[in-house]
Motif scaffolding. Structure first.
Motif, PDB file in Angstrom:
ATOM      1  N   ILE A 340       0.832  -1.207   0.000  1.00  0.00           N
ATOM      2  CA  ILE A 340       0.000   0.000   0.000  1.00  0.00           C
ATOM      3  C   ILE A 340       0.863   1.252   0.000  1.00  0.00           C
ATOM      4  CG2 ILE A 340      -1.654   1.345   1.357  1.00  0.00           C
ATOM      5  CD1 ILE A 340      -2.883  -1.293   2.286  1.00  0.00           C
ATOM      6  N   ALA A 341       1.871   1.284   0.864  1.00  0.00           N
ATOM      7  CA  ALA A 341       2.746   2.460   0.953  1.00  0.00           C
ATOM      8  C   ALA A 341       3.507   2.678  -0.352  1.00  0.00           C
ATOM      9  CB  ALA A 341       3.718   2.305   2.122  1.00  0.00           C
ATOM     10  N   ALA A 342       4.050   1.598  -0.906  1.00  0.00           N
ATOM     11  CA  ALA A 342       4.858   1.718  -2.121  1.00  0.00           C
ATOM     12  C   ALA A 342       4.025   2.193  -3.311  1.00  0.00           C
ATOM     13  CB  ALA A 342       5.515   0.371  -2.442  1.00  0.00           C
ATOM     14  N   LEU A 343       2.857   1.580  -3.500  1.00  0.00           N
ATOM     15  CA  LEU A 343       2.018   1.950  -4.644  1.00  0.00           C
ATOM     16  C   LEU A 343       1.455   3.366  -4.519  1.00  0.00           C
ATOM     17  CD1 LEU A 343       0.052  -1.353  -5.333  1.00  0.00           C
ATOM     18  CD2 LEU A 343       1.599  -0.186  -6.902  1.00  0.00           C
ATOM     19  N   SER A 344       0.975   3.713  -3.334  1.00  0.00           N
ATOM     20  CA  SER A 344       0.383   5.044  -3.160  1.00  0.00           C
ATOM     21  C   SER A 344       1.433   6.133  -3.335  1.00  0.00           C
ATOM     22  CB  SER A 344      -0.282   5.160  -1.791  1.00  0.00           C
ATOM     23  OG  SER A 344       0.644   4.920  -0.744  1.00  0.00           O
ATOM     24  N   LEU A 345       2.625   5.932  -2.809  1.00  0.00           N
ATOM     25  CA  LEU A 345       3.684   6.934  -2.951  1.00  0.00           C
ATOM     26  C   LEU A 345       4.179   7.040  -4.392  1.00  0.00           C
ATOM     27  CD1 LEU A 345       5.777   6.356   0.298  1.00  0.00           C
ATOM     28  CD2 LEU A 345       4.393   8.357  -0.264  1.00  0.00           C
ATOM     29  N   SER A 346       4.405   5.900  -5.020  1.00  0.00           N
ATOM     30  CA  SER A 346       4.930   5.929  -6.387  1.00  0.00           C
ATOM     31  C   SER A 346       3.917   6.518  -7.361  1.00  0.00           C
ATOM     32  CB  SER A 346       5.340   4.519  -6.834  1.00  0.00           C
ATOM     33  OG  SER A 346       4.230   3.632  -6.792  1.00  0.00           O
ATOM     34  N   ILE A 347       2.644   6.145  -7.207  1.00  0.00           N
ATOM     35  CA  ILE A 347       1.613   6.702  -8.091  1.00  0.00           C
ATOM     36  C   ILE A 347       1.391   8.177  -7.787  1.00  0.00           C
ATOM     37  CG2 ILE A 347      -0.837   6.625  -8.686  1.00  0.00           C
ATOM     38  CD1 ILE A 347      -0.736   3.599  -8.254  1.00  0.00           C
ATOM     39  N   GLY A 348       1.288   8.522  -6.508  1.00  0.00           N
ATOM     40  CA  GLY A 348       1.034   9.907  -6.132  1.00  0.00           C
ATOM     41  C   GLY A 348       2.138  10.845  -6.568  1.00  0.00           C
ATOM     42  N   ILE A 349       3.376  10.482  -6.281  1.00  0.00           N
ATOM     43  CA  ILE A 349       4.502  11.344  -6.646  1.00  0.00           C
ATOM     44  C   ILE A 349       4.739  11.310  -8.152  1.00  0.00           C
ATOM     45  CG2 ILE A 349       6.989  11.707  -6.372  1.00  0.00           C
ATOM     46  CD1 ILE A 349       6.710  10.589  -3.530  1.00  0.00           C
ATOM     47  N   GLY A 350       4.687  10.116  -8.729  1.00  0.00           N
ATOM     48  CA  GLY A 350       4.974   9.977 -10.153  1.00  0.00           C
ATOM     49  C   GLY A 350       3.959  10.669 -11.048  1.00  0.00           C
ATOM     50  N   PHE A 351       2.670  10.460 -10.782  1.00  0.00           N
ATOM     51  CA  PHE A 351       1.636  11.035 -11.635  1.00  0.00           C
ATOM     52  C   PHE A 351       1.604  12.553 -11.545  1.00  0.00           C
ATOM     53  CE2 PHE A 351      -1.547   7.396 -12.592  1.00  0.00           C
ATOM     54  CZ  PHE A 351      -0.471   6.559 -12.899  1.00  0.00           C
ATOM     55  N   THR A 352       1.820  13.106 -10.357  1.00  0.00           N
ATOM     56  CA  THR A 352       1.755  14.559 -10.214  1.00  0.00           C
ATOM     57  C   THR A 352       2.997  15.249 -10.764  1.00  0.00           C
ATOM     58  OG1 THR A 352       2.545  14.310  -7.922  1.00  0.00           O
ATOM     59  CG2 THR A 352       0.172  14.555  -8.265  1.00  0.00           C
TER      60      THR A 352
END
Length: 411
Positions: A340-352
Motif C-alpha cells: 500500500i505504501a509503495a504503490l500510493s507513494l509511487s503513483i502519487g509522486i509519479g503522476f503529479t
C-alpha cells in the motif's frame, strides 16, 4: 486505537523531560514562552500568507483587498491554533498544533508551483547565488546553534537561524520594509467582504479537497503525538483536531479567507525540539493575532525572504519524513502495508510530476489531482486499503490452509 500504548522515546526526548518546556502543561514564565512561540510563528508565517497572495494574484485583487485577507489569515490562524490547544467542547485536540492557510486548496483555484531555497518559483532571479548563500547560511546557523547551545536554549536553533538568515538577507538587499510607512496602527478584518455564491462544481471540488485536508490533519496530529509526546495519538485528539479544521475553515470563509489546516512545518519543529508546552506555543498564536490586528507587525514578519525560511524548513520537513517512516514502522512492515505504501507513494509522486497524464479527465478532476500529490496518495492508499485483504484475513486463510493440509495428511 490503543490509548495506553507508548512509543519508545528517543534519547533527545528522554533528556527533554528535565524542563517544564517539554511538558504539555508545564508552568513556564511568559519571558520563556515567547521566544518559542515566535519561533513557531516565523517557521510558518510566509507559508501561511503565500496561498493568499497566489489566489489574490489570480483573482486580480487590489493591494488593499490582498492586505485585508493577509490580516484575516493571521487572526484566523491564531484563533484556530488556540482552539486546538485549549479545546471548547468537541472542538480541539489539546495538542500543540499550529493552524494556517491550507496550500492544499490552492490547486483547486489556480495552478501553482513553489520552491523557496532558490528564491521561490516565479522569481525571475530564481537560483541566483545570493539566494543559495542566504539559505545555506540560515541552515548552517541552525546547525551550529543546535550543536553549541546548552539546555532548553538548544531548541531555539530555528529561531536563531531565522534571525541570522534575516540579517544576511538584509545585506543582500532581499528584505523589503517599504510598506511599513503606509501600514496603519490598528485594523480589524471585514465580515463577509464578498457576496456569498453557491456553485455545485466549486462545492464538490472543495469537498474532495477537504477529505484530503482531513487526512493531512490526521497525519500531523498522529506525528505530533508520536514525536512530541512519545505515544500514539488518541481517538479524541484526532476527532477534536479534525473538528477544528472544519469549524475554523467555515469561520475563515465568513471573512473572505481560504480554508485553514494544521501546519506540517510546526509539527516538524516539535519533532526537532520536543517542545510541546501549550503555553509556549500558544504565545505564538497570540503573536499571530497581534500581527493581524497591527498591520506594521505583519509587514515585518511578511518581509522574511523565502530563502531564509527554507534554510530552516529543510530540517523540519526532514523530521516529518522521519516521523512518517517511524509511524510506518510502528504499523509493521508487512507485505500488505509495504504494498500500500509503495504503490500510493509511487503513483502519487509519479503522476503529479507529469500532470498531463490527467488531461483526459474533466477539468474538475484535474484541478483536484493533477498537481496535488497528497490528494493522489490519499485516494490510492484509501482504495488499496479497501481492496487488499486485512492482516487478520490473511492470517485466517493461512491457518485454514494449514488445517486443510493436516487433514489431508491424516487421511
Amino acid at each position: 486505537m490503543t490509548e495506553e500504548k507508548r512509543v519508545t522515546p528517543e534519547p533527545a526526548a528522554q533528556a527533554a523531560g528535565r524542563d517544564a518546556i517539554y511538558e504539555l502543561d508545564g508552568r513556564i514564565s511568559v519571558q520563556k514562552a515567547v521566544p518559542f512561540g515566535l519561533q513557531h510563528v516565523l517557521a510558518m508565517f510566509v507559508a501561511n500568507i503565500a496561498p493568499i497572495l497566489i489566489v489574490a494574484g489570480v483573482a486580480h485583487l487590489g493591494t488593499e483587498e490582498t492586505g485585508s485577507l493577509v490580516q484575516t489569515a493571521m487572526i484566523i490562524a491564531g484563533i484556530g491554533s488556540l482552539l486546538q490547544m485549549f479545546p471548547i467542547g468537541p472542538l480541539g485536540s489539546r495538542l500543540p498544533i499550529v493552524m494556517g492557510i491550507s496550500f492544499t486548496f490552492v490547486s483547486t483555484f489556480c495552478v501553482i508551483g513553489a520552491n523557496s531555497f532558490g528564491g521561490g518559483f516565479g522569481n525571475p532571479h530564481f537560483g541566483e547565488a545570493k539566494y543559495l548563500i542566504v539559505g545555506t547560511l540560515t541552515l548552517v546557523a541552525c546547525l551550529v546553534f543546535h550543536i553549541r547551545a546548552h539546555g532548553f536554549y538548544k531548541q531555539l536553533s530555528v529561531l536563531f537561524g531565522l534571525v541570522a538568515g534575516y540579517v544576511a538577507a538584509y545585506f543582500f538587499g532581499m528584505v523589503d520594509l517599504s510598506k511599513i510607512g503606509s501600514a496603519g496602527l490598528f485594523s480589524l478584518p471585514h465580515f463577509l467582504p464578498y457576496p456569498m455564491e453557491f456553485r455545485p462544481d466549486a462545492i464538490f471540488s472543495v469537498f474532495l479537497i477537504f477529505l484530503v485536508s482531513a487526512t493531512e490533519t490526521l497525519g500531523d496530529t498522529s506525528a505530533l503525538s508520536v514525536m512530541g509526546m512519545g505515544r500514539l495519538v488518541r481517538d479524541k485528539e484526532v476527532s477534536g483536531s479534525i473538528a477544528v479544521d472544519g469549524f475554523i475553515s467555515a469561520l475563515s470563509s465568513l471573512f473572505g479567507c481560504l480554508p485553514i489546516t494544521s501546519f506540517s512545518q510546526n509539527v516538524g519543529l516539535v519533532a526537532m525540539t520536543h517542545v510541546v508546552n501549550r503555553k509556549a506555543i500558544a504565545s505564538g498564536a497570540v503573536l499571530m493575532i497581534l500581527a493581524g490586528l497591527i498591520p506594521a507587525l505583519g509587514v515585518i514578519l511578511a518581509s522574511l525572504p523565502d530563502a531564509v525560511l527554507d534554510g530552516c524548513t529543510l530540517m523540519m520537513f526532514g523530521s516529518i519524513v522521519v516521523s512518517g517512516v517511524r509511524m510506518l514502522g510502528d504499523c509493521g512492515f508487512s507485505s500488505r502495508n509495504m504494498s500500500i505504501a509503495a504503490l500510493s507513494l509511487s503513483i502519487g509522486i509519479g503522476f503529479t510530476q507529469a500532470p498531463a497524464i490527467f488531461k483526459i479527465f474533466p477539468t474538475l478532476i484535474q484541478s483536484v489531482f493533477a498537481e496535488n500529490c497528497v490528494a493522489v496518495v490519499f485516494l490510492v492508499a484509501f482504495l488499496l486499503n479497501l481492496v487488499f485483504p486485512s492482516e487478520e484475513a490473511l492470517q485466517r486463510e493461512e491457518w485454514e490452509r494449514e488445517a486443510k493440509q493436516k487433514q489431508e495428511q491424516a487421511r
